[in-house]
Design a protein around this motif. Structure first.
Motif, PDB file in Angstrom:
ATOM      1  N   LEU A  22       0.832  -1.213   0.000  1.00 18.90           N
ATOM      2  CA  LEU A  22       0.000   0.000   0.000  1.00 18.90           C
ATOM      3  C   LEU A  22       0.866   1.262   0.000  1.00 18.90           C
ATOM      4  O   LEU A  22       0.600   2.217  -0.736  1.00 18.90           O
ATOM      5  N   LEU A  23       1.894   1.261   0.814  1.00 13.52           N
ATOM      6  CA  LEU A  23       2.806   2.398   0.871  1.00 13.52           C
ATOM      7  C   LEU A  23       3.462   2.620  -0.482  1.00 13.52           C
ATOM      8  O   LEU A  23       3.515   3.745  -0.995  1.00 13.52           O
ATOM      9  N   PHE A  25       2.369   1.666  -3.400  1.00 10.62           N
ATOM     10  CA  PHE A  25       1.341   2.108  -4.350  1.00 10.62           C
ATOM     11  C   PHE A  25       1.120   3.616  -4.252  1.00 10.62           C
ATOM     12  O   PHE A  25       1.114   4.325  -5.262  1.00 10.62           O
ATOM     13  N   PHE A  26       0.964   4.127  -3.023  1.00 13.67           N
ATOM     14  CA  PHE A  26       0.707   5.557  -2.861  1.00 13.67           C
ATOM     15  C   PHE A  26       1.923   6.410  -3.212  1.00 13.67           C
ATOM     16  O   PHE A  26       1.771   7.509  -3.745  1.00 13.67           O
ATOM     17  N   LEU A  27       3.110   5.904  -2.966  1.00 12.38           N
ATOM     18  CA  LEU A  27       4.310   6.646  -3.347  1.00 12.38           C
ATOM     19  C   LEU A  27       4.431   6.767  -4.862  1.00 12.38           C
ATOM     20  O   LEU A  27       4.845   7.799  -5.385  1.00 12.38           O
ATOM     21  N   THR A  29       1.926   6.498  -7.136  1.00 18.44           N
ATOM     22  CA  THR A  29       0.790   7.130  -7.820  1.00 18.44           C
ATOM     23  C   THR A  29       0.560   8.582  -7.409  1.00 18.44           C
ATOM     24  O   THR A  29      -0.151   9.307  -8.097  1.00 18.44           O
ATOM     25  N   THR A  30       1.155   9.024  -6.314  1.00 14.56           N
ATOM     26  CA  THR A  30       0.952  10.405  -5.868  1.00 14.56           C
ATOM     27  C   THR A  30       1.947  11.315  -6.553  1.00 14.56           C
ATOM     28  O   THR A  30       3.127  11.015  -6.602  1.00 14.56           O
ATOM     29  N   SER A  31       1.453  12.424  -7.093  1.00 14.62           N
ATOM     30  CA  SER A  31       2.366  13.384  -7.713  1.00 14.62           C
ATOM     31  C   SER A  31       2.598  14.524  -6.726  1.00 14.62           C
ATOM     32  O   SER A  31       1.696  14.928  -6.000  1.00 14.62           O
TER      33      SER A  31
END
Length: 195
Positions: A22-23, A25-27, A29-31
């Motif tokens: 999860l971590l 994934f968010f790293l 996909t987050t701009s």
């Protein structure tokens, strides 16, 4: 009496794997906003064999913008509010009425525009005190950059009905010939408050 049934325990061995995924994934996909700061290209270092020649600039072709130790802005030797800086810079850069106290105009052949008078030799000299706050320096930089951007947008909209950013590369180069961005940044000194 019946036997108590044992509740099976939850296997937690894969929890760390799930949290890591999860971590990750968010790293990925987050701009993050990276457009802060100033886009400046540093000049090439001088050649060791060539000596620096002093550049002789006529007084009328240079606008000195100084930020003193109190974060006050002096433009052409006069205290102004930072909100006035953009218009002062635009007036200096364009010299629309070919005034004698503003930069000299010379005729140039500009692609798409033909022969026209432009203020090619102008320079904005930005100076600041060693104790000037960084935010004051950035605010002045932003106002000067906005002056060039607005002038370029004006001429692009007049000629093509588009902003400067919407033009193709050749069109942008021709607009940059008319309004070349010339901001010279001096080494910070101890100017004091100049009052």
């Amino acid at each position: 009496m019946g036997k108590k049934r044992k509740v099976p325990g939850i296997n937690g061995s894969s929890s760390a794997d799930i949290a890591f995924m999860l971590l990750l994934f968010f790293l990925l996909t987050t701009s993050m906003a990276t457009d802060q700061g100033l886009a400046r290209r540093l000049p090439q270092p001088p050649d060791k064999e060539t000596k620096e020649k002093p550049i002789d600039i006529k007084k009328r072709n240079m606008l000195v913008v100084l930020i003193n130790s109190n974060n006050q802005v002096l433009c052409g030797g006069e205290y102004i509010d930072i909100k006035q800086l953009k218009e002062r810079a635009k007036e200096f850069i364009a010299n629309r009425n070919d005034e004698e106290h503003l930069p000299e105009k010379a005729e140039e052949d500009v692609p798409f525009f033909g022969r026209m008078k432009i203020c090619k030799p102008h320079v904005i000299s930005l100076q600041n005190d060693r104790t000037t706050q960084y935010q004051a320096y950035i605010d002045v930089q932003n106002e000067l950059a906005a002056a060039y951007r607005e002038l370029r947008d004006e001429i692009a909209k007049t000629k093509w009905g588009k902003t400067f950013a919407e033009l193709d590369e050749d069109q942008q180069k021709s607009v940059q010939m008319i309004y070349p961005q010339k901001i010279s940044e001096a080494e910070p000194k101890n100017y004091g408050d100049k009052k």
